[in-house]
Structure formats: structure tokens, C-alpha cells
Design a protein around this motif. Structure first.
Motif, PDB file in Angstrom:
ATOM      1  N   LEU A 100       0.828  -1.205   0.000  1.00 35.53           N
ATOM      2  CA  LEU A 100       0.000   0.000   0.000  1.00 35.53           C
ATOM      3  C   LEU A 100       0.867   1.261   0.000  1.00 35.53           C
ATOM      4  CD1 LEU A 100      -2.812  -1.033   2.512  1.00 35.53           C
ATOM      5  CD2 LEU A 100      -3.030  -0.725   0.041  1.00 35.53           C
ATOM      6  N   CYS A 101       2.004   1.204   0.661  1.00 38.27           N
ATOM      7  CA  CYS A 101       2.961   2.320   0.579  1.00 38.27           C
ATOM      8  C   CYS A 101       3.347   2.573  -0.864  1.00 38.27           C
ATOM      9  CB  CYS A 101       4.226   2.002   1.384  1.00 38.27           C
ATOM     10  SG  CYS A 101       4.017   1.920   3.156  1.00 38.27           S
ATOM     11  N   TRP A 102       3.597   1.497  -1.594  1.00 39.26           N
ATOM     12  CA  TRP A 102       3.996   1.639  -2.987  1.00 39.26           C
ATOM     13  C   TRP A 102       2.867   2.208  -3.834  1.00 39.26           C
ATOM     14  CZ3 TRP A 102       8.074   2.438  -5.568  1.00 39.26           C
ATOM     15  CH2 TRP A 102       9.310   1.992  -5.106  1.00 39.26           C
ATOM     16  N   GLU A 103       1.649   1.835  -3.547  1.00 43.08           N
ATOM     17  CA  GLU A 103       0.537   2.394  -4.309  1.00 43.08           C
ATOM     18  C   GLU A 103       0.450   3.913  -4.121  1.00 43.08           C
ATOM     19  OE1 GLU A 103      -2.949   0.213  -3.280  1.00 43.08           O
ATOM     20  OE2 GLU A 103      -2.475  -1.419  -4.664  1.00 43.08           O
ATOM     21  N   GLU A 104       0.738   4.370  -2.906  1.00 44.42           N
ATOM     22  CA  GLU A 104       0.732   5.815  -2.669  1.00 44.42           C
ATOM     23  C   GLU A 104       1.923   6.476  -3.352  1.00 44.42           C
ATOM     24  OE1 GLU A 104      -1.653   8.737  -1.539  1.00 44.42           O
ATOM     25  OE2 GLU A 104      -2.037   6.618  -1.117  1.00 44.42           O
ATOM     26  N   LEU A 105       3.075   5.804  -3.346  1.00 43.67           N
ATOM     27  CA  LEU A 105       4.258   6.350  -4.012  1.00 43.67           C
ATOM     28  C   LEU A 105       4.069   6.380  -5.531  1.00 43.67           C
ATOM     29  CD1 LEU A 105       7.022   4.650  -1.840  1.00 43.67           C
ATOM     30  CD2 LEU A 105       6.569   7.115  -2.014  1.00 43.67           C
ATOM     31  N   ILE A 106       3.294   5.449  -6.066  1.00 43.30           N
ATOM     32  CA  ILE A 106       2.963   5.475  -7.493  1.00 43.30           C
ATOM     33  C   ILE A 106       2.211   6.760  -7.823  1.00 43.30           C
ATOM     34  CG2 ILE A 106       1.418   4.454  -9.223  1.00 43.30           C
ATOM     35  CD1 ILE A 106       2.263   1.712  -8.170  1.00 43.30           C
ATOM     36  N   LYS A 107       1.272   7.136  -6.973  1.00 44.10           N
ATOM     37  CA  LYS A 107       0.536   8.381  -7.196  1.00 44.10           C
ATOM     38  C   LYS A 107       1.475   9.580  -7.165  1.00 44.10           C
ATOM     39  CE  LYS A 107      -3.469   6.409  -4.820  1.00 44.10           C
ATOM     40  NZ  LYS A 107      -4.304   6.480  -3.591  1.00 44.10           N
ATOM     41  N   PHE A 108       2.457   9.533  -6.291  1.00 48.46           N
ATOM     42  CA  PHE A 108       3.444  10.611  -6.218  1.00 48.46           C
ATOM     43  C   PHE A 108       4.222  10.709  -7.523  1.00 48.46           C
ATOM     44  CE2 PHE A 108       7.894  11.783  -5.358  1.00 48.46           C
ATOM     45  CZ  PHE A 108       7.726  13.052  -4.840  1.00 48.46           C
ATOM     46  N   MET A 109       4.693   9.561  -8.024  1.00 49.01           N
ATOM     47  CA  MET A 109       5.488   9.572  -9.250  1.00 49.01           C
ATOM     48  C   MET A 109       4.655   9.995 -10.453  1.00 49.01           C
ATOM     49  SD  MET A 109       8.074   6.302  -8.861  1.00 49.01           S
ATOM     50  CE  MET A 109       6.825   5.102  -8.420  1.00 49.01           C
ATOM     51  N   GLU A 110       3.401   9.529 -10.523  1.00 46.00           N
ATOM     52  CA  GLU A 110       2.544   9.899 -11.645  1.00 46.00           C
ATOM     53  C   GLU A 110       2.256  11.393 -11.663  1.00 46.00           C
ATOM     54  OE1 GLU A 110      -0.762   7.306 -11.055  1.00 46.00           O
ATOM     55  OE2 GLU A 110       0.010   5.783 -12.438  1.00 46.00           O
ATOM     56  N   ALA A 111       2.228  12.006 -10.483  1.00 45.14           N
ATOM     57  CA  ALA A 111       1.967  13.443 -10.406  1.00 45.14           C
ATOM     58  C   ALA A 111       3.147  14.270 -10.906  1.00 45.14           C
ATOM     59  CB  ALA A 111       1.638  13.840  -8.965  1.00 45.14           C
ATOM     60  N   LEU A 112       4.306  13.632 -11.066  1.00 47.51           N
ATOM     61  CA  LEU A 112       5.486  14.347 -11.544  1.00 47.51           C
ATOM     62  C   LEU A 112       5.526  14.467 -13.054  1.00 47.51           C
ATOM     63  CD1 LEU A 112       8.234  12.926  -9.160  1.00 47.51           C
ATOM     64  CD2 LEU A 112       6.921  15.038  -8.943  1.00 47.51           C
ATOM     65  N   GLY A 113       4.559  13.895 -13.738  1.00 46.07           N
ATOM     66  CA  GLY A 113       4.513  14.050 -15.185  1.00 46.07           C
ATOM     67  C   GLY A 113       4.378  12.723 -15.901  1.00 46.07           C
ATOM     68  N   PRO A 114       3.950  12.743 -17.180  1.00 44.86           N
ATOM     69  CA  PRO A 114       3.691  11.511 -17.920  1.00 44.86           C
ATOM     70  C   PRO A 114       4.918  10.641 -18.128  1.00 44.86           C
ATOM     71  CG  PRO A 114       3.594  13.426 -19.374  1.00 44.86           C
ATOM     72  CD  PRO A 114       3.637  13.951 -17.972  1.00 44.86           C
ATOM     73  N   LEU A 115       6.096  11.231 -18.340  1.00 43.51           N
ATOM     74  CA  LEU A 115       7.291  10.409 -18.548  1.00 43.51           C
ATOM     75  C   LEU A 115       7.659   9.650 -17.286  1.00 43.51           C
ATOM     76  CD1 LEU A 115       9.696  12.549 -20.774  1.00 43.51           C
ATOM     77  CD2 LEU A 115       8.251  10.632 -21.422  1.00 43.51           C
ATOM     78  N   VAL A 116       7.598  10.325 -16.140  1.00 53.72           N
ATOM     79  CA  VAL A 116       7.886   9.653 -14.878  1.00 53.72           C
ATOM     80  C   VAL A 116       6.813   8.608 -14.594  1.00 53.72           C
ATOM     81  CG1 VAL A 116       8.284   9.982 -12.410  1.00 53.72           C
ATOM     82  CG2 VAL A 116       8.985  11.754 -14.027  1.00 53.72           C
ATOM     83  N   GLY A 117       5.566   8.946 -14.896  1.00 55.23           N
ATOM     84  CA  GLY A 117       4.476   8.022 -14.640  1.00 55.23           C
ATOM     85  C   GLY A 117       4.573   6.723 -15.416  1.00 55.23           C
ATOM     86  N   LEU A 118       5.255   6.755 -16.566  1.00 52.95           N
ATOM     87  CA  LEU A 118       5.381   5.539 -17.353  1.00 52.95           C
ATOM     88  C   LEU A 118       6.217   4.477 -16.644  1.00 52.95           C
ATOM     89  CD1 LEU A 118       5.782   7.008 -20.953  1.00 52.95           C
ATOM     90  CD2 LEU A 118       3.913   5.596 -20.107  1.00 52.95           C
ATOM     91  N   PHE A 119       7.044   4.887 -15.700  1.00 51.90           N
ATOM     92  CA  PHE A 119       7.801   3.917 -14.918  1.00 51.90           C
ATOM     93  C   PHE A 119       6.887   3.093 -14.017  1.00 51.90           C
ATOM     94  CE2 PHE A 119      11.628   6.616 -15.605  1.00 51.90           C
ATOM     95  CZ  PHE A 119      12.508   5.618 -15.993  1.00 51.90           C
ATOM     96  N   THR A 120       5.763   3.669 -13.630  1.00 50.40           N
ATOM     97  CA  THR A 120       4.992   3.085 -12.547  1.00 50.40           C
ATOM     98  C   THR A 120       4.285   1.790 -12.932  1.00 50.40           C
ATOM     99  OG1 THR A 120       3.024   4.404 -13.088  1.00 50.40           O
ATOM    100  CG2 THR A 120       4.624   5.370 -11.584  1.00 50.40           C
ATOM    101  N   HIS A 121       4.036   1.566 -14.212  1.00 47.68           N
ATOM    102  CA  HIS A 121       3.299   0.346 -14.568  1.00 47.68           C
ATOM    103  C   HIS A 121       4.112  -0.896 -14.246  1.00 47.68           C
ATOM    104  CE1 HIS A 121       5.807   0.156 -18.172  1.00 47.68           C
ATOM    105  NE2 HIS A 121       5.257  -0.989 -18.469  1.00 47.68           N
ATOM    106  N   LYS A 122       5.448  -0.786 -14.241  1.00 50.20           N
ATOM    107  CA  LYS A 122       6.276  -1.918 -13.851  1.00 50.20           C
ATOM    108  C   LYS A 122       6.187  -2.167 -12.347  1.00 50.20           C
ATOM    109  CE  LYS A 122       7.676  -3.174 -17.825  1.00 50.20           C
ATOM    110  NZ  LYS A 122       7.155  -4.457 -18.373  1.00 50.20           N
TER     111      LYS A 122
END
Length: 294
Positions: A100-122
Motif C-alpha cells: 500500500l505504501c507503494w501504491e501511494e508512491l505510485i501516485k506521487f510519481m505519476e503526479a510528476l509528469g507523464p514520462l515519470v508516470g510511465l515507470f509506474t506500470h512496472k
């Protein structure tokens, strides 16, 4: 072709290469997402859905520094709740609040922009894999418990914590020290490395002078933690993401503060809690010689 268009095309090609290469570090397969979603669904842990005042450290609660930030997905208060919930007894780390910590950190990374957010699907794939292994364990235990000839009680759930998962997978022989296997232990190791990257990044964002850009701080943390595990092409592609990072004012908005001075006490508590989770996990991996699983 105009220079700007050429740059966009090259960036797109490099990003595609980055995503392809990054997939090589993940177990391949057809594991289905839990209930067609990567939201929490394990029966071994039921998280509190509301952030209570007690979940916020006293230092921040007394000064009314942290709370729910309206109008955004990422909530630093919710991250702290899950981090504290992950700190299990006997210096263990509970797996579901860790995810669940990681799910919240995913939201943080996605908020930094689309290029950063593309990392999160892995990262989402890693979360899904560990949850699926846990669900399979639960199904096996339920089937065993329904066996009328069984006398002894079922063994503890293997995927309840980091320690129990690592030990169970070692005993079952599903962890390979020579080849890549779709084990929870190997998947956890990848999350573990990335958590240290985020720990360093958040620490730098809370303490480094404002003249340094978000991209520079990301690059510093990446070179220290993740770059040694990535090939040259993946490192070059990561540079594109760092260049696309937004201004540091976006970070201040995400943690719901107005100035760098207000961000410092928030990040101090967050980073300290992440560090504790990381150190506990590091110890469990280290004593089992799992820090270099292929």
C-alpha cells in the motif's frame, strides 16, 4: 524535419527502448490482477481507509503541518499511515501495508509528469505478482483446512510479512540464485532497490537548496542506487525522464506546503520511516544472501 519535432521523435524512441529494457528485469507470465485491479485485496491485512490523527507523527500533528490535501490523488498523510502500519513486530515488515505504501508512491510519481508516470506500470506489475502469490497461498491453505483427514493446524500464511515470505520461498525452492524466477523474493528485491531511490530523492527534496532542480536530484539518487543495476542504454534513456521533471514547486504542492522550510519537517518524518522499512527489509534479504538475485 524541424528540430523540435526531431527531438520529440528521438525522445519517444528512447522512451520505448527504456520501457522494453526495463521489462527484462521483471518475471514474465500471465498472472492476473487481483479482482482485475491492483487495489488491496488480501485477507491477511485489512488497512484503515481513513487517516486518523494518531497515524500522524506528534511532531507534525502538534504544528498542524500535515493533513489531507484536497484536490489531489497523492496524500503524504496516507503514505505515513501505511509506512507505520508496515512496521511489524520483531523488526519485521508486513507485506500488505508495504504494498500500500507503494501504491501511494505510485501516485506521487505519476503526479510528476507523464514520462515519470510511465515507470509506474512496472511497479504495479510487481505489486500484482506478490498479491497473486499471496492469494494462491490463501487458496491452498483453505483447501488444506477443508480436508477432513487433516489433524494438524495449517501453517502460518507465507506472504504475511517480508520475513515469512523469504523464508517460505527458500524452503520451497522457488528462489533461484542463478536464473530469473517469478518469485516474491526476487520481485521484492526490485521494489526494495527502488524504495531506496525514492528515500534518497525525498531526502534531497527536503534538505537540498532550492537552486537544484527536481531532475538533478532525481539523477543523483538514480546514479547512487539504481544505475549500477541497469545497462548503459537504460541509463541513457533515464536521462530523458530526468530532463522532463517538473519544477520543484510541484513537489511542494504534492506535500501540501507552501515553502521549502515547511516541507523539511514533513520530509524528515517520511524519510525516517521509509528508512526504517528499508533497513528492516535490507537485513532480511542480507541474512539470506538475497541482495543480488538475478
Amino acid at each position: 524535419m524541424p528540430p523540435r519535432l526531431r527531438q520529440c521523435v528521438v525522445s519517444a524512441l528512447m522512451l520505448s527502448l527504456l520501457l522494453f529494457l526495463s521489462s527484462l528485469w521483471l518475471p514474465q507470465g500471465t498472472i492476473q490482477k487481483c479482482e482485475d485491479s491492483w487495489r488491496p485485496c488480501l485477507s491477511v491485512y485489512t488497512p484503515a481507509r481513513q487517516v486518523t490523527p494518531a497515524a500522524v507523527p506528534e511532531e507534525l500533528r502538534e504544528n498542524n503541518i500535515i493533513g489531507e490535501c484536497a484536490g489531489q490523488q497523492f496524500q503524504v498523510s496516507r503514505l505515513l499511515l501505511h509506512l507505520n502500519s508496515a512496521l511489524g513486530p520483531a523488526s519485521d515488515v508486513l507485506l500488505e501495508p508495504y504494498l500500500l505504501c507503494w501504491e501511494e508512491l505510485i501516485k506521487f510519481m505519476e503526479a510528476l509528469g507523464p514520462l515519470v508516470g510511465l515507470f509506474t506500470h512496472k511497479v504495479e506489475e510487481k505489486i500484482t505478482l506478490i498479491r497473486q502469490l499471496s492469494l494462491e497461498e490463501s487458496a491452498m491453505q483453505n483447501a488444506t483446512a477443508d480436508d477432513p483427514q487433516r489433524v494438524a493446524p495449517p501453517p502460518p500464511h507465507a506472504y504475511r510479512s517480508v520475513r515469512s515470505m523469504l523464508e517460505a520461498e527458500l524452503q520451497r525452492g522457488v528462489v533461484s540464485f542463478d536464473t530469473q524466477t517469478p518469485s516474491g523474493s526476487r520481485t521484492l528485491l526490485r521494489l526494495h532497490r527502488s524504495l531506496l531511490w525514492l528515500q534518497l530523492l525525498l531526502g534531497k527534496l527536503g534538505t537540498e537548496r532550492e537552486e537544484r532542480t527536481m531532475g538533478e536530484l532525481c539523477r543523483d539518487a538514480y546514479l547512487e542506487v539504481l544505475a549500477p543495476h541497469h545497462p548503459w542504454l537504460l541509463q541513457r534513456a533515464a536521462e530523458l525522464v530526468f530532463r522532463a521533471m517538473p519544477d520543484r514547486s510541484v513537489f511542494l504542492q504534492l506535500v501540501c506546503v507552501r515553502t521549502q522550510e515547511e516541507a523539511e519537517p514533513v520530509m524528515r518524518v517520511v524519510v525516517a520511516t521509509i528508512r526504517e522499512v528499508h533497513q528492516r527489509t535490507q537485513k532480511e534479504l542480507e541474512i539470506r544472501n538475497m541482495l543480488d538475485l538475478p
